[in-house]
Motif scaffolding. Sequence first.
Motif, PDB file in Angstrom:
ATOM      1  N   ASP A  57      15.439   4.157 -20.481  1.00  0.00           N
ATOM      2  CA  ASP A  57      15.836   4.099 -19.179  1.00  0.00           C
ATOM      3  C   ASP A  57      16.916   5.108 -19.186  1.00  0.00           C
ATOM      4  N   ALA A  58      17.861   5.151 -18.292  1.00  0.00           N
ATOM      5  CA  ALA A  58      18.940   6.329 -18.171  1.00  0.00           C
ATOM      6  C   ALA A  58      20.144   6.218 -18.987  1.00  0.00           C
ATOM      7  N   PRO A  59      20.449   4.969 -18.968  1.00  0.00           N
ATOM      8  CA  PRO A  59      21.864   4.724 -19.808  1.00  0.00           C
ATOM      9  C   PRO A  59      21.369   5.158 -21.490  1.00  0.00           C
ATOM     10  N   GLU A  60      19.968   4.753 -21.693  1.00  0.00           N
ATOM     11  CA  GLU A  60      19.806   4.985 -23.276  1.00  0.00           C
ATOM     12  C   GLU A  60      19.495   6.501 -23.347  1.00  0.00           C
ATOM     13  N   ALA A  61      18.860   7.267 -22.314  1.00  0.00           N
ATOM     14  CA  ALA A  61      18.763   8.797 -22.099  1.00  0.00           C
ATOM     15  C   ALA A  61      20.178   9.361 -22.768  1.00  0.00           C
ATOM     16  N   VAL A  62      21.129   8.867 -22.034  1.00  0.00           N
ATOM     17  CA  VAL A  62      22.448   9.522 -22.358  1.00  0.00           C
ATOM     18  C   VAL A  62      22.969   9.150 -23.607  1.00  0.00           C
ATOM     19  N   LEU A 121      14.027   5.144   1.136  1.00  0.00           N
ATOM     20  CA  LEU A 121      15.177   4.337   0.959  1.00  0.00           C
ATOM     21  C   LEU A 121      15.711   4.469  -0.354  1.00  0.00           C
ATOM     22  N   PHE A 122      15.156   4.344  -1.284  1.00  0.00           N
ATOM     23  CA  PHE A 122      15.738   4.629  -2.772  1.00  0.00           C
ATOM     24  C   PHE A 122      16.677   5.543  -2.886  1.00  0.00           C
ATOM     25  N   LYS A 123      16.083   6.798  -2.303  1.00  0.00           N
ATOM     26  CA  LYS A 123      16.846   8.242  -2.168  1.00  0.00           C
ATOM     27  C   LYS A 123      17.903   8.054  -1.441  1.00  0.00           C
ATOM     28  N   VAL A 140      11.519  13.084 -23.940  1.00  0.00           N
ATOM     29  CA  VAL A 140      10.589  12.699 -22.882  1.00  0.00           C
ATOM     30  C   VAL A 140      10.740  11.231 -22.671  1.00  0.00           C
ATOM     31  N   GLY A 141      10.485  10.927 -21.405  1.00  0.00           N
ATOM     32  CA  GLY A 141      10.659   9.659 -20.696  1.00  0.00           C
ATOM     33  C   GLY A 141       9.947   9.452 -19.662  1.00  0.00           C
ATOM     34  N   GLY A 142       9.823   8.366 -18.781  1.00  0.00           N
ATOM     35  CA  GLY A 142       8.828   8.120 -17.758  1.00  0.00           C
ATOM     36  C   GLY A 142       8.292   6.839 -18.193  1.00  0.00           C
ATOM     37  N   ALA A 143       7.967   5.914 -17.188  1.00  0.00           N
ATOM     38  CA  ALA A 143       7.464   4.416 -17.507  1.00  0.00           C
ATOM     39  C   ALA A 143       6.407   4.330 -18.334  1.00  0.00           C
ATOM     40  N   PHE A 191       0.963  -1.004   0.061  1.00  0.00           N
ATOM     41  CA  PHE A 191      -0.018   0.087   0.149  1.00  0.00           C
ATOM     42  C   PHE A 191       0.837   1.296   0.021  1.00  0.00           C
ATOM     43  N   LEU A 192       0.203   2.348  -0.237  1.00  0.00           N
ATOM     44  CA  LEU A 192       0.888   3.688  -0.331  1.00  0.00           C
ATOM     45  C   LEU A 192       2.162   4.029   0.654  1.00  0.00           C
ATOM     46  N   PRO A 193       1.828   3.824   2.074  1.00  0.00           N
ATOM     47  CA  PRO A 193       2.763   4.127   2.998  1.00  0.00           C
ATOM     48  C   PRO A 193       4.019   3.261   2.788  1.00  0.00           C
ATOM     49  N   GLY A 230       1.715  18.290 -11.874  1.00  0.00           N
ATOM     50  CA  GLY A 230       0.774  17.104 -11.291  1.00  0.00           C
ATOM     51  C   GLY A 230       1.464  15.871 -11.063  1.00  0.00           C
ATOM     52  N   ASP A 231       2.708  15.687 -11.436  1.00  0.00           N
ATOM     53  CA  ASP A 231       3.394  14.612 -10.836  1.00  0.00           C
ATOM     54  C   ASP A 231       4.522  14.643 -10.132  1.00  0.00           C
ATOM     55  N   LEU A 232       4.716  13.993  -9.088  1.00  0.00           N
ATOM     56  CA  LEU A 232       5.300  13.948  -8.245  1.00  0.00           C
ATOM     57  C   LEU A 232       6.678  12.743  -8.070  1.00  0.00           C
ATOM     58  N   HIS A 233       6.580  12.284  -8.991  1.00  0.00           N
ATOM     59  CA  HIS A 233       7.650  10.773  -9.247  1.00  0.00           C
ATOM     60  C   HIS A 233       8.766  11.583  -9.575  1.00  0.00           C
ATOM     61  N   ASP A 234      10.015  11.628  -8.899  1.00  0.00           N
ATOM     62  CA  ASP A 234      11.219  12.050  -9.596  1.00  0.00           C
ATOM     63  C   ASP A 234      12.401  11.101  -9.379  1.00  0.00           C
TER      64      ASP A 234
HETATM   65 CO1  B1M Z   1       3.255   6.266  -7.925  1.00  0.00          CO
HETATM   66  N1  B1M Z   1       2.418   5.422  -9.451  1.00  0.00           N
HETATM   67  N2  B1M Z   1       1.885   7.431  -7.299  1.00  0.00           N
HETATM   68  N3  B1M Z   1       4.382   6.698  -6.451  1.00  0.00           N
HETATM   69  N4  B1M Z   1       4.654   4.934  -8.319  1.00  0.00           N
HETATM   70  C1  B1M Z   1       3.269   4.645 -10.329  1.00  0.00           C
HETATM   71  C2  B1M Z   1       3.629   5.504 -11.349  1.00  0.00           C
HETATM   72  C3  B1M Z   1       2.138   3.543 -10.847  1.00  0.00           C
HETATM   73  C4  B1M Z   1       2.312   2.658 -12.046  1.00  0.00           C
HETATM   74  C5  B1M Z   1       2.100   2.446  -9.695  1.00  0.00           C
HETATM   75  C6  B1M Z   1       1.115   1.308  -9.665  1.00  0.00           C
HETATM   76  O1  B1M Z   1      -0.333   1.640  -9.782  1.00  0.00           O
HETATM   77  N5  B1M Z   1       1.421   0.024 -10.345  1.00  0.00           N
HETATM   78  C7  B1M Z   1       0.658   4.299 -10.794  1.00  0.00           C
HETATM   79  C8  B1M Z   1       0.501   5.102 -12.056  1.00  0.00           C
HETATM   80  C9  B1M Z   1      -0.548   4.438 -12.736  1.00  0.00           C
HETATM   81  C10 B1M Z   1      -1.202   5.331 -13.979  1.00  0.00           C
HETATM   82  O2  B1M Z   1      -0.966   6.302 -14.282  1.00  0.00           O
HETATM   83  N6  B1M Z   1      -1.818   4.747 -14.861  1.00  0.00           N
HETATM   84  C11 B1M Z   1       1.152   5.399  -9.710  1.00  0.00           C
HETATM   85  C12 B1M Z   1       0.242   6.055  -8.779  1.00  0.00           C
HETATM   86  C13 B1M Z   1      -1.277   5.748  -9.071  1.00  0.00           C
HETATM   87  C14 B1M Z   1       0.528   6.974  -7.891  1.00  0.00           C
HETATM   88  C15 B1M Z   1      -0.501   7.941  -6.970  1.00  0.00           C
HETATM   89  C16 B1M Z   1      -1.629   8.568  -7.894  1.00  0.00           C
HETATM   90  C17 B1M Z   1      -1.087   7.030  -5.960  1.00  0.00           C
HETATM   91  C18 B1M Z   1      -2.089   7.528  -4.922  1.00  0.00           C
HETATM   92  O3  B1M Z   1      -1.674   8.737  -4.470  1.00  0.00           O
HETATM   93  N7  B1M Z   1      -3.126   6.866  -4.967  1.00  0.00           N
HETATM   94  C19 B1M Z   1       0.484   8.954  -6.392  1.00  0.00           C
HETATM   95  C20 B1M Z   1       0.596  10.238  -7.480  1.00  0.00           C
HETATM   96  C21 B1M Z   1       1.498  11.341  -6.974  1.00  0.00           C
HETATM   97  C22 B1M Z   1       1.574  12.449  -8.074  1.00  0.00           C
HETATM   98  O4  B1M Z   1       2.643  12.057  -8.670  1.00  0.00           O
HETATM   99  N8  B1M Z   1       0.884  13.393  -8.195  1.00  0.00           N
HETATM  100  C23 B1M Z   1       1.932   8.219  -6.334  1.00  0.00           C
HETATM  101  C24 B1M Z   1       2.953   8.666  -5.482  1.00  0.00           C
HETATM  102  C25 B1M Z   1       3.965   7.722  -5.654  1.00  0.00           C
HETATM  103  C26 B1M Z   1       4.984   7.998  -4.295  1.00  0.00           C
HETATM  104  C27 B1M Z   1       5.122   9.356  -3.963  1.00  0.00           C
HETATM  105  C28 B1M Z   1       4.601   6.879  -3.312  1.00  0.00           C
HETATM  106  C29 B1M Z   1       6.265   7.435  -5.202  1.00  0.00           C
HETATM  107  C30 B1M Z   1       7.190   8.464  -5.826  1.00  0.00           C
HETATM  108  C31 B1M Z   1       8.432   9.037  -4.928  1.00  0.00           C
HETATM  109  C32 B1M Z   1       9.195   9.686  -5.768  1.00  0.00           C
HETATM  110  O5  B1M Z   1       9.423   9.561  -6.937  1.00  0.00           O
HETATM  111  N9  B1M Z   1       9.933  10.560  -5.021  1.00  0.00           N
HETATM  112  C33 B1M Z   1       5.552   6.598  -5.964  1.00  0.00           C
HETATM  113  C34 B1M Z   1       6.337   5.433  -6.698  1.00  0.00           C
HETATM  114  C35 B1M Z   1       7.847   5.026  -5.994  1.00  0.00           C
HETATM  115  C36 B1M Z   1       5.894   4.681  -7.822  1.00  0.00           C
HETATM  116  C37 B1M Z   1       6.453   3.449  -8.458  1.00  0.00           C
HETATM  117  C38 B1M Z   1       6.142   2.258  -7.560  1.00  0.00           C
HETATM  118  C39 B1M Z   1       7.899   3.412  -8.972  1.00  0.00           C
HETATM  119  C40 B1M Z   1       8.206   4.756  -9.753  1.00  0.00           C
HETATM  120  C41 B1M Z   1       9.694   4.585  -9.700  1.00  0.00           C
HETATM  121  O6  B1M Z   1      10.394   5.436  -8.985  1.00  0.00           O
HETATM  122  N10 B1M Z   1      10.501   4.069 -10.280  1.00  0.00           N
HETATM  123  C42 B1M Z   1       5.382   3.438  -9.956  1.00  0.00           C
HETATM  124  C43 B1M Z   1       5.558   1.841 -10.437  1.00  0.00           C
HETATM  125  C44 B1M Z   1       6.073   1.819 -11.890  1.00  0.00           C
HETATM  126  O7  B1M Z   1       6.713   2.849 -12.504  1.00  0.00           O
HETATM  127  N11 B1M Z   1       5.718   0.614 -12.511  1.00  0.00           N
HETATM  128  C45 B1M Z   1       4.140   4.248  -9.427  1.00  0.00           C
HETATM  129  C46 B1M Z   1      12.049   3.644 -10.337  1.00  0.00           C
HETATM  130  C47 B1M Z   1      12.573   4.844 -11.487  1.00  0.00           C
HETATM  131  C48 B1M Z   1      13.777   4.585 -11.557  1.00  0.00           C
HETATM  132  O8  B1M Z   1      11.937   4.410 -12.706  1.00  0.00           O
HETATM  133  O9  B1M Z   1      10.852   6.558 -12.872  1.00  0.00           O
HETATM  134  O10 B1M Z   1      10.452   4.927 -14.624  1.00  0.00           O
HETATM  135  P1  B1M Z   1      11.234   5.627 -13.585  1.00  0.00           P
HETATM  136  O11 B1M Z   1      12.343   6.145 -14.442  1.00  0.00           O
HETATM  137  C49 B1M Z   1      13.301   5.336 -15.424  1.00  0.00           C
HETATM  138  C50 B1M Z   1      12.602   5.416 -17.070  1.00  0.00           C
HETATM  139  O12 B1M Z   1      11.211   5.615 -17.101  1.00  0.00           O
HETATM  140  C51 B1M Z   1      13.387   6.632 -17.705  1.00  0.00           C
HETATM  141  O13 B1M Z   1      14.803   6.460 -16.930  1.00  0.00           O
HETATM  142  C52 B1M Z   1      14.482   6.027 -15.703  1.00  0.00           C
HETATM  143  C53 B1M Z   1      15.637   5.014 -15.046  1.00  0.00           C
HETATM  144  O14 B1M Z   1      15.701   3.948 -15.631  1.00  0.00           O
HETATM  145  N12 B1M Z   1      13.044   7.740 -17.435  1.00  0.00           N
HETATM  146  C54 B1M Z   1      13.409   8.617 -18.295  1.00  0.00           C
HETATM  147  C55 B1M Z   1      12.329   8.690 -16.539  1.00  0.00           C
HETATM  148  N13 B1M Z   1      12.298   9.819 -16.876  1.00  0.00           N
HETATM  149  C56 B1M Z   1      12.973   9.815 -18.111  1.00  0.00           C
HETATM  150  C57 B1M Z   1      13.092  11.065 -18.974  1.00  0.00           C
HETATM  151  C58 B1M Z   1      13.904  10.789 -19.813  1.00  0.00           C
HETATM  152  C59 B1M Z   1      14.303   9.593 -20.397  1.00  0.00           C
HETATM  153  C60 B1M Z   1      14.147   8.635 -19.750  1.00  0.00           C
HETATM  154  O15 B1M Z   1      14.286  12.203 -20.746  1.00  0.00           O
HETATM  155  C61 B1M Z   1      14.132  13.390 -20.321  1.00  0.00           C
END
Ligand code: B1M
Length: 215
Positions: A200-205, A70-72, A179-182, A60-62, A101-105
């Motif tokens: 992913d990050a290596p590909e971004a580089v 811990l990741f940080k 642009v990027g993100g999951a 769950f969220l907490p 609108g997005d807090l994922h960093d």
């Molecule tokens: Co959120 N979240 N989250 N979350 N979270 C996801 C994204 C989600 C898929 C989880 C799930 O349901 N399975 C889901 C989204 C569903 C959707 O949109 N359809 C989700 C949700 C729903 C939410 C909330 C709405 C939950 C709620 O409150 N009910 C809420 C939204 C808050 C908001 O943003 N307004 C929320 C909150 C959070 C936390 C705060 C708890 C936390 C974020 C903490 C933080 O970032 N400081 C969190 C987390 C950790 C996740 C998951 C579990 C992990 C994301 C992450 O950090 N991955 C995530 C699950 C998932 O992604 N499958 C999820 C690790 C990171 C290294 O990967 O960010 O993908 P990533 O980055 C990669 C690549 O994508 C790429 O390189 C990186 C390294 O390889 N990349 C780029 C990223 N940016 C790039 C930019 C580029 C190039 C490449 O060019 C510029």
Amino acid sequence: MSDELIAALKAALIGAKREAGLEATQALLDQGVDPVIILEEGMAKAMLELGAMWTRGEVFLPEVVASATLFKRCNDLVEPALLASGQSKKGALVLTATVKGDLHDLGKNMVGAMLKTAGFQVHDLGKDVPVQTIVEAVRDMQPAIVGLSALLTTTVPVQREVIKALVAADLRDKVIVMVGGAPVTEEWAKEIGADGFAPDAPEAVRIALALTGAA
Ligand code: B1M
């Protein structure tokens, strides 16, 4: 041995076990494991797995917040080693931001760190960044690249809004947009007129180097 430590790191991140996570990270660094492997194979994959567990209702969220914290901490250990492995030259400027609108960093920060390693100067605008703040930063700082991260299906469209706003401000042809993100795909990047996408990050580089002609 490093495979076991990677597995231990992933388990610790998923379970938000602080001591075990920091110990596994430090042990991997002490063994000389490439920081990029620790970040991508260990830390990023753990978060992906955690996301799947979250979807299945197994965590769950907490718990996710605790894992992200811990990741940080683990990242704070890995980043100096990552930067030390990089180039010291001052390369092109990259602005990074997670869109409004997005807090994922976590991913954006990893991309920024790896770009620094490749010699880019990186200025991070942070998370939840309004479109106009990004446009003004592009105007004022004249970066070579602006990198937009989005993790939510509801915020991915903001990447398109930024590109439209850059066009409206007559800045689009002065900056490379990545642009990027999951949830972001190559097709989406093409559709909105971005110059580059990376999964992913290596590909971004690699893409950033190619787009700036530095590859
Ligand atoms: Co959120 N979240 N989250 N979350 N979270 C996801 C994204 C989600 C898929 C989880 C799930 O349901 N399975 C889901 C989204 C569903 C959707 O949109 N359809 C989700 C949700 C729903 C939410 C909330 C709405 C939950 C709620 O409150 N009910 C809420 C939204 C808050 C908001 O943003 N307004 C929320 C909150 C959070 C936390 C705060 C708890 C936390 C974020 C903490 C933080 O970032 N400081 C969190 C987390 C950790 C996740 C998951 C579990 C992990 C994301 C992450 O950090 N991955 C995530 C699950 C998932 O992604 N499958 C999820 C690790 C990171 C290294 O990967 O960010 O993908 P990533 O980055 C990669 C690549 O994508 C790429 O390189 C990186 C390294 O390889 N990349 C780029 C990223 N940016 C790039 C930019 C580029 C190039 C490449 O060019 C510029």
